[in-house]
Design an enzyme around this catalytic site. Structure first.
Site, short mmCIF file in Angstrom:
data_model
loop_
_atom_site.label_atom_id
_atom_site.label_comp_id
_atom_site.label_asym_id
_atom_site.label_seq_id
_atom_site.Cartn_x
_atom_site.Cartn_y
_atom_site.Cartn_z
N TRP A 17 8.59 44.54 -6.58
CA TRP A 17 8.65 45.61 -7.59
C TRP A 17 8.05 45.13 -8.92
CZ3 TRP A 17 9.30 50.45 -6.38
CH2 TRP A 17 10.04 50.78 -5.23
N GLN B 238 11.94 56.91 -6.69
CA GLN B 238 11.25 55.96 -7.57
C GLN B 238 11.80 55.96 -9.00
OE1 GLN B 238 9.27 53.68 -6.41
NE2 GLN B 238 9.51 54.57 -4.38
N ASP C 166 0.46 47.96 -1.40
CA ASP C 166 1.53 47.01 -1.64
C ASP C 166 1.54 46.07 -0.44
OD1 ASP C 166 3.65 45.89 -2.96
OD2 ASP C 166 4.75 47.76 -3.20
N LYS D 167 17.54 62.84 8.00
CA LYS D 167 16.37 62.02 7.67
C LYS D 167 15.40 62.01 8.85
CE LYS D 167 15.26 57.40 5.90
NZ LYS D 167 15.79 56.07 5.55
N LYS E 76 11.60 58.26 13.55
CA LYS E 76 10.69 58.07 14.69
C LYS E 76 11.49 57.91 15.97
CE LYS E 76 7.07 55.70 12.04
NZ LYS E 76 6.39 54.43 11.82
N TRP F 282 9.64 52.39 -8.85
CA TRP F 282 8.36 52.20 -9.55
C TRP F 282 8.38 52.76 -10.97
CZ3 TRP F 282 3.47 55.42 -9.67
CH2 TRP F 282 2.38 54.66 -10.08
N PRO G 109 1.35 52.13 -5.07
CA PRO G 109 0.84 51.56 -3.81
C PRO G 109 1.86 51.63 -2.67
CG PRO G 109 1.56 49.80 -5.30
CD PRO G 109 1.74 51.09 -6.04
#
Length: 1073
Positions: free
Chosen positions: A531, A567, A88, A604, A607, A571, A49
């Protein structure tokens, strides 16, 4: 028969995709596909999620595309694949937004406004961008159920999280501890160790050496080094290594006497040889144990006798600092451990910890009260100088953890919390991991394995508000603890009313009567680490075990999951820990791990810096299909990083999408021509008889397609998407640049209608197969093509309205032909070598050349090439092709190329003997090396792998030019004569006619007459070409070219433009026949 579709010459792929989305809506395509799949074996997929508080970025689109490709493939290979989106909705990302919006600085501000109001604010923004997510995900072509989604804030999900936790409590896998944890002062809560690893940055921090005078002799001081001056007010001890050698020295310049590690003297003196000091004594670390020193500050002076002494431990290293470590037990994991072991502190209630949740000093440290620890560094250093305790002051640049959400530096701080035991199940975690399959495998075997092997107990509690409350009700002294595993259980224990919501503001007031005479039990204030919620997703998404037990058993473990490489500590890890505790098995069977998508400069994506193009704008400009292809064919699918280049997306349109589309458009244009000229309605025949005299190129195209089907099935079963896409693109290249190009005349009916139908059937077979093969990868364009292709297919009772309802193709064994694939592959190799020479010598393909010589010793190679000689002749525009093994006749020579890197390692000082001897090696010896793998050069024997052999042709003073690969060498005669030149000019004239037809937007079925009029023609060179090449022009254009003067006066001119060929100009005119 259905009318033959007219295919646009210049399509807008994004506009076509929008039409397909609308078509899918009209037929409810995704749900229909699920309904058609009912009763098939389940293929279970878990979707990790995302948060809806931010917009989807390329990392989400990459992972989403991988998931969509795999699940579409599974669905097309006979499986029922449920795909539910998840959100999430709890945790720091949401709370941080509210803290910024409301100007909340700490817990007191939250309590002042009320948790109910705070949580209401959080709930209001949780799904802020959910509509944008659904739009973008749908626009990318991903089929997933948004209506039947799951949210971590919904009661069924939260209740299952309670159940998971209760199972762990019942198994004695949860405890209340006091641990040093990464702590974010910006959001006032500890983070898990895995979260702390997500955002490291290079920072410059103070690096200071401080003196600690001995109580027994204040003229002597221990020297300790630290990069965190803010921890010095909490100093409780010093630690040395028991086996290291320490020295007591007297500094000649100051007269000071210091004790530090012998091997770390350079921290005091830059040039040890010129340093002025005297070694007074050498002491083993163990002999320093227990020596007391004067505290730096008096904030905790009442602990004298218990603290402020030297301890020994082997964690001390000799590679930095002074070899003496300053210990503040509340702010370092080793500090705390050693402090407990040596009785300096005893843990909870006996641990100087003068920093609050906002990172500011408390009243215990009166001189710096209310100042953030990082901001206090400067003042503390200044005060240490004034106190005469600063021995050396410098700075250090090192990698330091930052909060992944707020981008602020973390500190390490002792916090009470609730922990799930992990270190006691390391072996089980490793065993369960060993039973899973990962792409790439190295992530499983190294990165994830190492993390599991060293996994520590997991702090699952957060001192926050918007999250699933930890369902523990405790007595004031924690001697009685009750874990609640469901809403009904809480109601039964407490007597409370119905609970439609179990967030903090709805249940914190509920108490449970004690069964042990402790009055009432109250819920602990902490909420779950989010988590823990996402790790509970396999159970909570289905409200297990309260509902859907049969469905859960049928879908657990998941057949497939996919997320980014970050992850492995997120996750993937939490899923594995919880499933191991609950069921002692892995929660998934197959994993694809993707790398990061970076900006084009390798930084990276940001924005703020606007260093990447908006994904929606890229889709609007080029289409989602090509963006999917770009992402799925990138290094990121192998868990490597991708530098996103918009130019790369644009290139794929030109190299893949357009040629593929043009082959599809060409097919329908030829159907119209077949109908017009021969009145034949084309109907696809799926069972072609290849036993007759079928064209070699037909058999090759069909064989190549079947080989690809078999390859794709094998690689997709192994989840190697990165090997599949290049081969799929190769088939598109084979179709467009080889099959259609080489069979254009047959397809146009120039060899008769029977040949045309045969070739069109092959072209249709490949276009249809490609639509099915590419359907998981480029779902839009295959649907567009299929909707027109299906007009050529017989009716069926099955639902074939969408290509995505069809089964993935099975290889037709009867079409396999390894001999044909080999021979055509060799022909392609020859043609590519010939093209290369033409390009190098700037000889356009329209200009015919006299002869091509192909040199190879293998008789089978000769047979393969001779069988396909006509294709080479036509494609390279060659009059004569010669295939030979006679190398000497054509002046082919050999040269040996030693591998100097390999030989350098083997021969070392004898290498010059080989270097000096290479020039004198005979042709015979080099040829023998090819067959025996042995040759002596300069008295040194070279064997297999020591060198390679290359054939070459000296074309410096010749009209012959050569190019070669390992097994093929071609020679091309580039000498020109007038007949060759004239034919080349004639081909240029044909090219101008073809361009004119295209400019006039004419179809192959349009009957047109061609006329020319000379405008400028020095020496009448062009007129001679028209006369000399009249037969060639007639054959190519299917009519003679007439003079404008002979054009009917009343004719409707539909195209007229001046053309230039060589140095001549002529008027080209078209009229309707």
């Amino acid at each position: 028969m259905s009318p033959i579709p007219e295919i646009a010459a210049s399509p807008s792929f994004p506009a076509e995709e929008d039409k397909i989305i609308q078509f899918w809506k009209e037929i409810d395509a995704f749900k229909t596909s699920l309904k058609l799949a009912e009763g098939r074996p389940r293929f279970s997929f878990y979707d990790g999620p995302p948060f809806a508080t931010g917009l989807p970025h390329y990392g989400h689109l990459l992972a989403g595309t991988i998931k969509d490709v795999v699940t579409r493939y599974a669905a097309s290979t006979g499986h029922y694949v449920e795909r539910r989106f998840g959100w999430d909705t709890h945790g720091l990302p949401v709370e941080h937004e509210i803290d910024k919006k409301l100007g909340i600085k700490g817990p007191a501000d939250v309590m002042a406004m009320g948790i109910d109001k705070y949580n209401a604010e959080c709930r209001a923004i949780v799904m802020k961008y959910s509509a944008e997510w659904e739009t973008t995900v749908t626009r990318m072509g991903r089929w997933i159920d948004f209506k039947n989604d799951y949210k971590t804030m919904n009661l069924p999900f939260m209740e299952s999280v309670w159940w998971v936790f209760k199972q762990l409590v019942d198994k004695d896998q949860v405890y209340r501890g006091f641990k040093i944890m990464p702590f974010s002062t910006a959001v006032h809560t500890p983070l898990s160790n895995m979260e702390a690893t997500q955002n490291y940055k290079d920072v410059t921090d103070p690096a200071v050496v401080i003196s600690f005078p001995l109580v027994s002799d204040p003229s002597v001081s221990f020297l300790a080094w630290t990069t965190t001056p803010w921890t010095l007010p909490s100093n409780m001890g010093l630690t040395v290594h028991p086996e290291f050698d320490y020295v007591k020295i007297k500094d000649t310049e100051t007269g000071a006497i210091w004790i530090l590690l012998e091997a770390r003297m350079d921290i005091l003196y830059k040039n040890l040889k010129k340093a002025n000091y005297t070694v007074l004594e050498t002491i083993k670390g163990r002999d320093l144990a227990g020596i007391e020193y004067e505290p730096l500050f008096d904030y905790f002076a009442d602990r004298k006798g218990k603290a402020f002494k030297v301890m020994v431990d082997t964690y001390v290293t000799a590679d930095s600092g002074t070899g003496i470590v300053h210990c503040a037990p509340a702010f370092g994991e080793d500090d705390y451990r050693v402090g407990i072991a040596n009785g300096i502190v005893t843990g909870e209630g006996d641990l100087p910890n003068p920093v609050d949740a906002t990172g500011c000093f408390t009243a215990e440290v009166r001189d710096y009260v209310g100042i953030h620890v990082k901001e206090a560094d400067k003042q503390i250093q200044k005060d240490l100088k004034t106190m005469g305790r600063m021995v050396r002051q410098s700075q250090i640049t090192h990698s330091y953890p930052f909060c992944w959400r707020t981008d602020t530096p973390l500190i390490y701080k002792a916090v009470p919390g609730w922990f799930v035991r992990v270190s006691n199940i390391n072996d089980k975690l490793l065993k369960n991991n060993s039973e899973t399959y990962w792409v790439p495998e190295t992530i499983k075997e190294k990165k994830f394995h190492n993390w599991l092997e060293n996994a520590r107990d997991w702090n699952i509690s957060r001192n926050r508000y918007w999250g699933t409350p930890i369902p523990l009700w405790v007595s004031d002294d924690y001697t009685e603890v009750v874990a609640v595993g469901s809403v009904e259980e809480l109601r039964a224990l407490s007597g409370c009313d119905e609970l439609p919501d179990i967030h903090r503001d709805k249940i914190d007031h509920i108490t449970i009567p004690s069964k042990k005479g402790n009055g009432v039990l109250r819920r602990i204030p902490e909420v779950f680490d989010c988590w823990f919620e996402s790790g509970s997703m396999p159970y909570a998404q289905q409200h297990y075990p309260f509902e859907g037990q049969d469905k859960f058993k049928a879908t657990f473990p998941a057949d497939f999951i996919a997320e980014g490489i970050d992850q492995t500590r997120g996750w993937f890890y939490t899923l594995m820990v919880l499933s191991t505790h609950l069921f002692d098995c892995a929660p998934f069977k197959n994993v694809i791990v993707n790398g990061l998508v970076l900006a084009s400069d390798g930084k990276k994506m940001s924005k703020r810096h606007k260093n990447y193009p908006d994904p929606n704008l890229v889709m609007h400009t080029y289409g989602a299909d090509v963006l999917r292809l770009y992402l799925i064919g990138s290094p990121a699918v192998r868990a490597e990083n991708l530098r996103f280049r918009e130019e790369g997306v644009k290139e794929l349109v030109a190299k893949v999408i357009l040629p593929w589309y043009n082959a599809y458009r060409f097919f329908f244009a030829q159907l119209a021509l077949l109908k017009k000229e021969h009145n034949i309605d084309f109907v696809y025949n799926p069972k072609m008889d290849l036993t007759k005299d079928q064209s070699v190129m037909d058999r090759w195209m069909l064989a190549s397609t079947q080989s690809l089907i078999e390859f794709v099935r094998g690689e997709m079963a192994a989840y190697r998407l990165y090997t599949v896409t290049p081969r799929l693109l190769n088939l598109i290249d084979a179709l467009t640049n080889w099959y259609v190009r080489f069979n254009r005349k047959r397809l146009k009916g120039e060899n008769g209608p029977a040949e045309a139908v045969q070739a069109l059937n092959v072209l249709f077979e490949v276009l249809l197969t490609l639509s099915k093969l590419m359907s998981p990868f480029t779902p839009f364009i295959v649907e567009t093509m299929y909707q027109n292709l299906r007009t050529c297919m017989a009716e069926t009772k099955e639902d074939t309205r969408s290509v995505h309802f069809l089964a993935f193709p099975e290889a037709k064994k009867e079409y396999f032909d390894v001999d044909i694939e080999r021979s055509v592959g060799r022909m392609q190799g020859v043609i590519e070598l010939g093209r290369y020479i033409r390009d190098q010598k700037t000889l356009p393909l329209k200009t015919p050349l006299r002869e091509l010589v192909i040199v190879n010793p293998d008789p089978q190679f000769h047979a393969d090439i001779k069988a396909l000689e006509s294709y080479i002749t036509e494609e390279l525009n060659i009059r004569t092709v010669t295939v030979t093994a006679e190398e000497e006749k054509y002046g082919i020579k050999y040269k040996i190329l030693p591998d100097w890197k390999i030989l350098g390692g083997k021969l070392k000082k004898e290498l010059p003997k080989v270097k000096n001897g290479v020039a004198g090696v005979s042709q015979e010896d080099i040829k023998k090396y090819v067959s025996t793998n042995k040759i002596v050069i300069g008295g040194i024997e070279l064997v297999e792998g020591d060198a390679t052999v290359a054939r070459f042709f000296d074309d410096a003073s010749s009209t012959w030019h050569a190019h070669s690969t390992n097994d093929i060498l071609v020679l091309l005669d580039t000498a020109m004569d007038q007949s060759l030149i004239n034919e080349g000019v004639a081909r240029e004239i044909i090219n101008r006619v073809q361009r004119g037809r295209k400019e006039a937007k004419l179809q192959p079925t349009d009957d047109i007459l061609y006329f020319v009029e000379m405008k400028e023609d020095p020496n009448e060179e062009l007129a001679k070409v028209f006369a000399d090449q009249a037969d060639f022009l007639l054959k190519s254009l299917k009519q003679s070219v007439q003079k404008v003067a002979d054009r009917p006066a009343n004719a409707e001119v539909i195209f007229e433009a001046e053309q230039e060929v060589q140095n001549s100009k002529f008027l080209l005119s078209f009229i309707k026949a």
